[in-house]
Design a protein around this motif. Sequence first.
Motif, mmCIF file in Angstrom:
data_model
loop_
_atom_site.group_PDB
_atom_site.id
_atom_site.type_symbol
_atom_site.label_atom_id
_atom_site.label_comp_id
_atom_site.label_asym_id
_atom_site.label_seq_id
_atom_site.Cartn_x
_atom_site.Cartn_y
_atom_site.Cartn_z
ATOM 1 N N PRO A 36 0.805 -1.220 0.000
ATOM 2 C CA PRO A 36 0.000 0.000 0.000
ATOM 3 C C PRO A 36 0.844 1.279 0.000
ATOM 4 C CG PRO A 36 -0.966 -1.603 1.478
ATOM 5 C CD PRO A 36 0.360 -2.173 1.040
ATOM 6 N N SER A 37 2.025 1.227 0.607
ATOM 7 C CA SER A 37 2.905 2.409 0.576
ATOM 8 C C SER A 37 3.295 2.753 -0.851
ATOM 9 C CB SER A 37 4.162 2.148 1.413
ATOM 10 O OG SER A 37 3.841 1.968 2.778
ATOM 11 N N ASP A 38 3.577 1.724 -1.675
ATOM 12 C CA ASP A 38 3.884 1.968 -3.083
ATOM 13 C C ASP A 38 2.666 2.535 -3.807
ATOM 14 O OD1 ASP A 38 6.625 0.910 -3.193
ATOM 15 O OD2 ASP A 38 5.688 -1.010 -2.760
ATOM 16 N N ALA A 39 1.485 1.981 -3.505
ATOM 17 C CA ALA A 39 0.257 2.480 -4.128
ATOM 18 C C ALA A 39 0.039 3.951 -3.793
ATOM 19 C CB ALA A 39 -0.934 1.642 -3.661
ATOM 20 N N SER A 40 0.334 4.337 -2.542
ATOM 21 C CA SER A 40 0.167 5.736 -2.137
ATOM 22 C C SER A 40 1.126 6.648 -2.894
ATOM 23 C CB SER A 40 0.385 5.872 -0.623
ATOM 24 O OG SER A 40 -0.653 5.226 0.083
ATOM 25 N N HIS A 41 2.326 6.153 -3.202
ATOM 26 C CA HIS A 41 3.258 6.940 -4.013
ATOM 27 C C HIS A 41 2.700 7.140 -5.422
ATOM 28 C CE1 HIS A 41 6.273 6.312 -0.855
ATOM 29 N NE2 HIS A 41 7.021 7.216 -1.464
ATOM 30 N N VAL A 42 2.143 6.076 -5.997
ATOM 31 C CA VAL A 42 1.596 6.165 -7.355
ATOM 32 C C VAL A 42 0.419 7.142 -7.401
ATOM 33 C CG1 VAL A 42 0.400 4.862 -9.168
ATOM 34 C CG2 VAL A 42 2.389 3.870 -8.022
ATOM 35 N N LEU A 43 -0.392 7.164 -6.336
ATOM 36 C CA LEU A 43 -1.555 8.049 -6.291
ATOM 37 C C LEU A 43 -1.203 9.473 -5.875
ATOM 38 C CD1 LEU A 43 -4.147 5.603 -4.649
ATOM 39 C CD2 LEU A 43 -4.039 6.326 -7.055
ATOM 40 N N GLY A 44 0.069 9.708 -5.539
ATOM 41 C CA GLY A 44 0.498 11.052 -5.167
ATOM 42 C C GLY A 44 0.142 11.446 -3.749
ATOM 43 N N ARG A 45 -0.227 10.460 -2.912
ATOM 44 C CA ARG A 45 -0.585 10.787 -1.526
ATOM 45 C C ARG A 45 0.651 11.000 -0.660
ATOM 46 N NH1 ARG A 45 -5.809 7.070 0.173
ATOM 47 N NH2 ARG A 45 -7.097 7.540 -1.659
ATOM 48 N N VAL A 46 1.733 10.313 -0.979
ATOM 49 C CA VAL A 46 3.000 10.502 -0.275
ATOM 50 C C VAL A 46 4.113 10.574 -1.314
ATOM 51 C CG1 VAL A 46 2.282 9.341 1.851
ATOM 52 C CG2 VAL A 46 3.308 8.004 0.019
ATOM 53 N N ALA A 47 5.240 11.151 -0.917
ATOM 54 C CA ALA A 47 6.358 11.286 -1.855
ATOM 55 C C ALA A 47 7.675 11.255 -1.087
ATOM 56 C CB ALA A 47 6.233 12.575 -2.646
ATOM 57 N N ASP A 80 10.914 6.410 -3.723
ATOM 58 C CA ASP A 80 11.048 6.461 -5.178
ATOM 59 C C ASP A 80 9.714 6.120 -5.844
ATOM 60 O OD1 ASP A 80 11.691 6.064 -7.873
ATOM 61 O OD2 ASP A 80 13.709 5.360 -7.392
ATOM 62 N N GLY A 81 8.932 7.147 -6.160
ATOM 63 C CA GLY A 81 7.621 6.944 -6.754
ATOM 64 C C GLY A 81 7.689 6.335 -8.145
ATOM 65 N N ALA A 82 8.752 6.649 -8.914
ATOM 66 C CA ALA A 82 8.887 6.095 -10.264
ATOM 67 C C ALA A 82 9.045 4.580 -10.216
ATOM 68 C CB ALA A 82 10.072 6.735 -10.974
ATOM 69 N N ALA A 83 9.818 4.093 -9.247
ATOM 70 C CA ALA A 83 9.988 2.647 -9.101
ATOM 71 C C ALA A 83 8.675 1.985 -8.698
ATOM 72 C CB ALA A 83 11.066 2.353 -8.059
ATOM 73 N N ALA A 84 7.921 2.653 -7.816
ATOM 74 C CA ALA A 84 6.625 2.116 -7.406
ATOM 75 C C ALA A 84 5.700 1.981 -8.609
ATOM 76 C CB ALA A 84 5.994 3.019 -6.350
ATOM 77 N N GLU A 85 5.694 2.999 -9.496
ATOM 78 C CA GLU A 85 4.807 2.949 -10.666
ATOM 79 C C GLU A 85 5.207 1.817 -11.606
ATOM 80 O OE1 GLU A 85 2.535 5.869 -13.756
ATOM 81 O OE2 GLU A 85 3.933 6.681 -12.273
ATOM 82 N N LYS A 86 6.503 1.600 -11.797
ATOM 83 C CA LYS A 86 6.956 0.498 -12.648
ATOM 84 C C LYS A 86 6.537 -0.850 -12.059
ATOM 85 C CE LYS A 86 11.041 2.958 -14.433
ATOM 86 N NZ LYS A 86 12.529 2.984 -14.466
ATOM 87 N N ALA A 87 6.730 -1.017 -10.749
ATOM 88 C CA ALA A 87 6.395 -2.290 -10.108
ATOM 89 C C ALA A 87 4.890 -2.555 -10.179
ATOM 90 C CB ALA A 87 6.873 -2.283 -8.662
ATOM 91 N N LEU A 88 4.076 -1.526 -9.960
ATOM 92 C CA LEU A 88 2.623 -1.709 -10.045
ATOM 93 C C LEU A 88 2.176 -1.964 -11.480
ATOM 94 C CD1 LEU A 88 2.609 -0.645 -7.064
ATOM 95 C CD2 LEU A 88 0.421 0.411 -7.620
ATOM 96 N N THR A 89 2.865 -1.371 -12.453
ATOM 97 C CA THR A 89 2.553 -1.645 -13.854
ATOM 98 C C THR A 89 2.776 -3.124 -14.169
ATOM 99 O OG1 THR A 89 3.154 0.607 -14.512
ATOM 100 C CG2 THR A 89 3.133 -1.071 -16.244
ATOM 101 N N LEU A 90 3.871 -3.675 -13.661
ATOM 102 C CA LEU A 90 4.148 -5.106 -13.845
ATOM 103 C C LEU A 90 3.061 -5.962 -13.198
ATOM 104 C CD1 LEU A 90 8.004 -5.201 -13.228
ATOM 105 C CD2 LEU A 90 6.853 -6.062 -15.282
ATOM 106 N N PHE A 91 2.704 -5.623 -11.981
ATOM 107 C CA PHE A 91 1.705 -6.415 -11.250
ATOM 108 C C PHE A 91 0.344 -6.325 -11.940
ATOM 109 C CE2 PHE A 91 -0.862 -7.970 -7.770
ATOM 110 C CZ PHE A 91 -0.015 -8.828 -7.078
#
Length: 668
Positions: free
Chosen positions: A428-439, A442-453
């Motif tokens: 969920p911490s990675d998801a919050s980075h992707v949604l812009g709730r926390v920064a 490394d939000g870019a890495a979170a977005e790549k990992a969620l794209t894969l998932f």
Amino acid sequence: MALLLGVDTGGTYTDAVLIRDEAEVIATAKSLTTRADLAIGVGGAIRAVLAQSGCAASEVSMAALSTTLATNALVEGQGGRVALIYIGFGESDLERHGLKDALKGDPALVLAGGHNHAGFEAQPLDVDALRAFLETHMVGVSGFAVASVFATRNPAHEVEAARIITEMTQAPVTCSHQLSAKLNGPKRAVTAVLNARLIGMIDRLIGRAQDTLVDLGVTAPMMVVRGDGALMSAEQARARPIETILSGPAASIVGARWMTGVENALVSDIGGTTTDVALIRDGKPAIDPAGAQVGPFRTMVEAVAMRTTGLGGDSQVHLQSSGLQGGVTLGPRRVVPVSLMASEAPEVVHAALDKQLNAPVVGEYDGRFVRAVIGLPTAGLGEREFALLGRIGTEVQPLGAILRTRMEQGALSRLVDRGLVQVAGITPSDASHVLGRVAVWDGAAAEKALTLFARRRIGSGDCLAPDAQSLAQRIVDQLTQQTVLTLLESAFVEEDSDFGLATAELARHVLTQKGLASHRGILAFETSMNIDVVGLGASAPSYYPAVGERLKCRMRLPEHAGVANAIGAVVGRVTMRRSGSVTSPSEGKFRVHLDSGPQDFASSLEALQRLEQVLEQQARTDAEAAGAEDIHIHVTRDIRTAEVEAREVFVEAMLTVEASGRPRVARD
């Protein structure tokens, strides 16, 4: 003026707070918890809070530590290798109360010996068998647990076994009678096993925290929060680390009450690993009479009545591929967020994620990484675990480059259980980075990992989600739903009315869920939480407003919700409890069961007076050793009688003596 320093070491962050005269928060700070060397995280938080306040380390009057590490370790099944010496019981007793599960395959010796209910020796202690067992099993054992039948009536065999173990191994020994005065040997044995498993971890934490305080120039004594929210000395916590389970959550309850002044509320504290829920009623947290339960284990440790669930900001996200819609679930195991791992090893993580994104299909281990935790003992590992640990090395690695066969997944799990390896995955911490709730990472890495998932396939053959943003929202929604269920279960537990179903079933019941959704048809259903909820934890402002909306209740988010544990650590009291029993083995004889052995008296009054005298002295001594002053004594008597031939006959009495006082602090 008294300047109080509170520190809380959690699974992800170590928090620090400075409070002046128990009335005003003057500074707060956070630092990442460093598993390999806890002193780094503790020192970082303390330096930051001192710098922010402008105060000197020498001005600190008292330091107090709370920690969720013991709780997290039990929830995640981590800890050192132990051995159980089980005296006077049968082999079948290893199955009771989850004792076999608590051992996790570690060695156990069922040994002849023990006492009967009256405190007399049932059979001699088999010393030769004990010595032979130690000769072959002492290597790699970080702590021993000793539990003897009716040890609370006479602990002589536990004491003798502990003496022999110490003599032969020099390893720490936990005796069950030292942890509880209550009957129920298998349950005491579970508590002793868990205590032995935690000793190394908590000893390292406290030792490194004390070293850090000295290095920084803090000369004030250090206290540790117990699971019931009271304070104990660092030395007492090192001997009985099991009493620190629920330490962090208990401190958060104390902190919530101090910050909000609530008289009646549910307190929900979300951390990286767990969500802890407890009820404040009439201004006080309730103590669980059945003993603290953490994960699957019910212990005999007095603690705040709290439900601990493996659900947090760093909970592992799992794919639900069955069904046409698919979905995700969270926990109970914590993983390192990919965004955090990438902030520490950006080149490795981004290179692996880019390669995986360019592949034609999603691999089983894509978006996951692994690293070893350097400096922890590796004794007792098997060949496969040693080989895997060597392959991981000292750097961050893509998990797919490490695991070569499915058989190695078991070895990896065992390394994670021992705390020797950390695995990273989406959370969920990675998801919050992707949604812009926390920064913060490394939000870019979170977005790549969620794209894969998101590219993973569900039962219909379609992708789980169209993109990272959609998946991130689904993960946060799932966290909301699981938090709502956790709070509902806790509320049903505390309800005075019996609804006839298990709490988990009630929380998920169609009528409960329809009521939360304000169903309107021929029938109308309305369900809401009829009490305020206090949301604590650094991520509470991100997640809990939606929880409050779903439960249709007032959600309180205090200003310093992110450091509630650290606040609770320094505004609590020192409280020590000692318990003992009086029995009547025959008419006209009243037996007091003491650590030194049974003593008989001719009247119940004399026996009770003697027990109270001993327990008061022990509790007062413990409180003084913990640094308490202005000590008050409270005695609780539970006397059981039976009517025999129209007259009342004494059966048994349990006495509990509580010594309570404020921690001694130096004032200007």
